[in-house]
Design an enzyme around this catalytic site. Structure first.
Site, PDB file in Angstrom:
ATOM      1  N   ARG A  39     135.199  75.958  -6.606  1.00 11.69           N
ATOM      2  CA  ARG A  39     134.363  77.133  -6.888  1.00 11.69           C
ATOM      3  C   ARG A  39     134.731  77.786  -8.222  1.00 11.69           C
ATOM      4  NH1 ARG A  39     133.548  80.155  -1.005  1.00 11.69           N
ATOM      5  NH2 ARG A  39     131.785  78.861  -0.368  1.00 11.69           N
ATOM      6  N   LYS A 201     129.285  72.217  15.597  1.00 13.66           N
ATOM      7  CA  LYS A 201     128.325  72.722  16.590  1.00 13.66           C
ATOM      8  C   LYS A 201     126.873  72.468  16.237  1.00 13.66           C
ATOM      9  CE  LYS A 201     130.932  76.669  18.321  1.00 13.66           C
ATOM     10  NZ  LYS A 201     130.972  78.137  18.278  1.00 13.66           N
ATOM     11  N   GLY A 361     131.263  73.768   4.090  1.00 15.23           N
ATOM     12  CA  GLY A 361     132.615  74.021   3.607  1.00 15.23           C
ATOM     13  C   GLY A 361     133.577  72.888   3.914  1.00 15.23           C
ATOM     14  N   GLY A 386     127.704  78.372   4.348  1.00 20.51           N
ATOM     15  CA  GLY A 386     126.574  79.034   5.010  1.00 20.51           C
ATOM     16  C   GLY A 386     125.353  79.126   4.109  1.00 20.51           C
TER      17      GLY A 386
HETATM   18  P1  ADP Z   1     130.969  72.288   7.594  1.00 22.99           P
HETATM   19  O1  ADP Z   1     132.023  73.362   7.334  1.00 22.99           O
HETATM   20  O2  ADP Z   1     131.021  71.192   6.588  1.00 22.99           O
HETATM   21  O3  ADP Z   1     129.593  72.844   7.830  1.00 22.99           O
HETATM   22  P2  ADP Z   1     131.680  72.239  10.374  1.00 22.99           P
HETATM   23  O4  ADP Z   1     132.500  73.479  10.235  1.00 22.99           O
HETATM   24  O5  ADP Z   1     130.442  72.295  11.184  1.00 22.99           O
HETATM   25  O6  ADP Z   1     131.379  71.571   8.961  1.00 22.99           O
HETATM   26  O7  ADP Z   1     132.520  71.081  11.035  1.00 22.99           O
HETATM   27  C1  ADP Z   1     133.798  70.704  10.631  1.00 22.99           C
HETATM   28  C2  ADP Z   1     134.726  70.854  11.782  1.00 22.99           C
HETATM   29  O8  ADP Z   1     134.261  70.093  12.889  1.00 22.99           O
HETATM   30  C3  ADP Z   1     136.108  70.348  11.436  1.00 22.99           C
HETATM   31  O9  ADP Z   1     137.059  71.349  11.690  1.00 22.99           O
HETATM   32  C4  ADP Z   1     136.270  69.159  12.394  1.00 22.99           C
HETATM   33  O10 ADP Z   1     137.573  69.010  12.857  1.00 22.99           O
HETATM   34  C5  ADP Z   1     135.362  69.512  13.528  1.00 22.99           C
HETATM   35  N1  ADP Z   1     135.001  68.300  14.273  1.00 22.99           N
HETATM   36  C6  ADP Z   1     134.256  67.263  13.834  1.00 22.99           C
HETATM   37  N2  ADP Z   1     134.141  66.326  14.785  1.00 22.99           N
HETATM   38  C7  ADP Z   1     134.831  66.768  15.867  1.00 22.99           C
HETATM   39  C8  ADP Z   1     135.080  66.253  17.161  1.00 22.99           C
HETATM   40  N3  ADP Z   1     134.592  65.071  17.543  1.00 22.99           N
HETATM   41  N4  ADP Z   1     135.834  66.998  18.010  1.00 22.99           N
HETATM   42  C9  ADP Z   1     136.313  68.192  17.620  1.00 22.99           C
HETATM   43  N5  ADP Z   1     136.118  68.734  16.408  1.00 22.99           N
HETATM   44  C10 ADP Z   1     135.385  68.045  15.535  1.00 22.99           C
HETATM   45  C1  3PG Z   2     131.759  81.437   2.057  1.00 23.07           C
HETATM   46  O1  3PG Z   2     132.874  80.977   1.831  1.00 23.07           O
HETATM   47  O2  3PG Z   2     130.973  80.918   2.871  1.00 23.07           O
HETATM   48  C2  3PG Z   2     131.297  82.610   1.245  1.00 23.07           C
HETATM   49  O3  3PG Z   2     132.226  82.942   0.256  1.00 23.07           O
HETATM   50  C3  3PG Z   2     130.951  83.787   2.111  1.00 23.07           C
HETATM   51  O4  3PG Z   2     132.089  84.273   2.774  1.00 23.07           O
HETATM   52  P1  3PG Z   2     131.906  85.044   4.147  1.00 23.07           P
HETATM   53  O5  3PG Z   2     131.479  84.027   5.165  1.00 23.07           O
HETATM   54  O6  3PG Z   2     133.254  85.664   4.452  1.00 23.07           O
HETATM   55  O7  3PG Z   2     130.843  86.107   3.938  1.00 23.07           O
HETATM   56 MG    MG Z   3     133.090  74.617   8.595  1.00 20.35          MG
END
Ligand code: ADP
Ligand code: 3PG
Ligand code: MG
Length: 408
Positions: A39, A201, A361, A386
């Site tokens: 970033r 999710k 992320g 997000g």
């Molecule tokens: P992004 O941040 O890229 O949108 P998410 O936050 O939705 O992605 O997903 C990433 C998270 O999902 C990671 O912490 C990963 O460990 C978890 N994850 C992926 N597959 C599984 C699984 N089969 N069981 C538990 N956690 C999982």
């Molecule tokens: C992010 O990392 O998704 C942005 O910097 C926004 O942060 P926030 O989810 O704490 O509002």
């Molecule tokens: Mg995530």
């Protein structure tokens, strides 16, 4: 089709004081070191553009979700890293509004960079406070506001919304690039468009999955999300992470999918894993054990797509022209369960003719680490979590909507 908002390219800047909103909300390790500076690097083109025009550049950002003034969320380490990357002095100002800021900006010469302290040290920031926005304008005497914090434009905060009511407000080069790249891939992709959805999710990403049902040629599902789909399709998922309250959502999704491709073809459109890699617990010492999705045992935790599924995913990638990937295909924090995500990254890296867009992320973190920190193996690694999800889902982003419309 050009970007629909004015950008820094459309305003006559020379020697002005310009307020730039960046998103320097970077991951920090336990010692407070910056563990990924994507970033910060991504903000450089806009800063260089403004410096070239002799501007006094005053940067504002948040970091983390502090409760009031929490020193561990100070932006001072970011100022140091920014200075190294920019190869130029960056003056850190340890407040966001008020006389300290006023004096620091007044003293700064043209063609200089200042970074103000964390916006969220003031609770007014997240409340979209007009008084706070006005105080920032008064303290900096800025002539323009540049929104370049793509990662935060899905929030309606003082620095993404209220500020735009008090200064002529335009987009920076990062915001323009992120917005244009993502919306172009969603509205006029080179086909076939293959969407890969994984991560934690279904409920986090349903808006995006629904968009993909409408526009993608194939949707491949992995990650913990796949468990929820498998359970919905009546398969046993053992001790895996599953969302049990998604039946109505998935009913709706499958109805839309059937209307598009025909009821008999949905499983060739929304493609679920045929096998998974399981372990009895989530631990670095555990090895992957492959199970067909029809043979997951009661104490199995599915933590990655299986080896057959990985080959199926790679084959779909090979015939794609555009790939949009959001969500790791497994528990990629542990190398044993990062095979799916790593194979996918490799498939994208070895097909440079595919336009590959990576959002989210954790997914961007994974892809960058896999790529040795550069992201050069992919067409676009988004700096937004997000924000990129909301943009892909077709939602309006408050921090973009509030900028000046392009005049064309
Ligand atoms: P992004 O941040 O890229 O949108 P998410 O936050 O939705 O992605 O997903 C990433 C998270 O999902 C990671 O912490 C990963 O460990 C978890 N994850 C992926 N597959 C599984 C699984 N089969 N069981 C538990 N956690 C999982
Ligand atoms: C992010 O990392 O998704 C942005 O910097 C926004 O942060 P926030 O989810 O704490 O509002
Ligand atoms: Mg995530």
């Amino acid at each position: 089709m050009g970007f629909f908002k004015e950008t820094i390219r459309n305003v006559p800047l020379s020697g002005d004081t310009v307020l730039v909103r960046a998103d320097y909300n970077v991951p920090l390790d336990n010692e407070g070191n910056i563990s990924d500076d994507l970033r910060i690097k991504a903000s450089l083109p806009t800063l260089r553009y403004l410096l070239k025009r002799g501007c006094k550049v005053v940067i504002i950002s948040h970091l983390g979700r502090p409760e009031g003034h929490e020193k561990k969320y100070s932006l001072e380490p970011i100022a140091n890293r920014l200075s190294e990357l920019l190869k130029k002095e960056v003056t850190f100002v340890d407040d966001t509004v008020g006389d300290t800021v006023y004096q620091a900006v007044r003293r700064a010469p043209k063609n200089s960079v200042l970074l103000l302290e964390n916006l969220r040290f003031y609770e007014e920031e997240e409340k979209d406070s007009h008084a706070f926005a006005k105080a920032i304008v008064r303290s900096t005497r800025a002539a323009y506001f540049v929104q370049d914090g793509f990662g935060v434009v899905h929030r309606a905060h003082a620095s993404t919304h209220a500020l735009t009511l008090y200064l002529p407000s335009v987009a920076g080069l990062l915001l323009e690039k992120e917005y244009s790249t993502i919306t172009k891939a969603m509205s006029a992709p080179k086909q076939p468009l293959v969407a890969i959805m994984g991560g934690a999710k279904v409920s986090d990403k349903i808006g995006v999955i629904e968009r993909f049902v409408a526009i993608a040629d194939k949707i491949l599902i992995g990650g913990a999300m796949a468990n929820t789909f498998l359970a919905y399709r009546g398969l046993g998922t053992g001790a895996s992470k599953v969302e049990s309250d998604q039946k109505e959502t998935l009913d709706r999704l499958y109805t839309a999918a059937a209307a598009k491709v025909g009821a008999g073809n949905v499983d060739d459109f929304i493609i679920l894993p045929v096998d998974v890699a399981v372990a009895p617990r989530i631990d670095p010492s555990e090895k992957r054990h492959i199970r067909a999705v029809t043979a997951i045992a009661a104490d199995d935790i599915a933590l990655d797509v299986g080896d057959k599924s990985i080959e199926i995913i790679a084959a779909h990638i090979a015939s794609a022209k555009t790939v949009i990937w959001n969500g790791t295909l497994g528990y990629a924090e542990l190398p044993e369960f990062a095979h799916g995500s790593a194979r996918l990254a490799l498939a994208l890296a070895t097909h440079p003719d595919i336009k590959s867009i990576i959002g989210g992320g954790d997914t961007a973190d994974f892809a960058l680490k896999w790529d040795g920190g550069t992201g050069n193996s992919f067409s676009h690694v988004s700096t937004g979590g997000g924000a990129s999800l909301d943009l892909m889902a077709g939602k309006k982003l408050p921090g973009v909507e509030s900028l000046l419309d392009a005049r064309n």
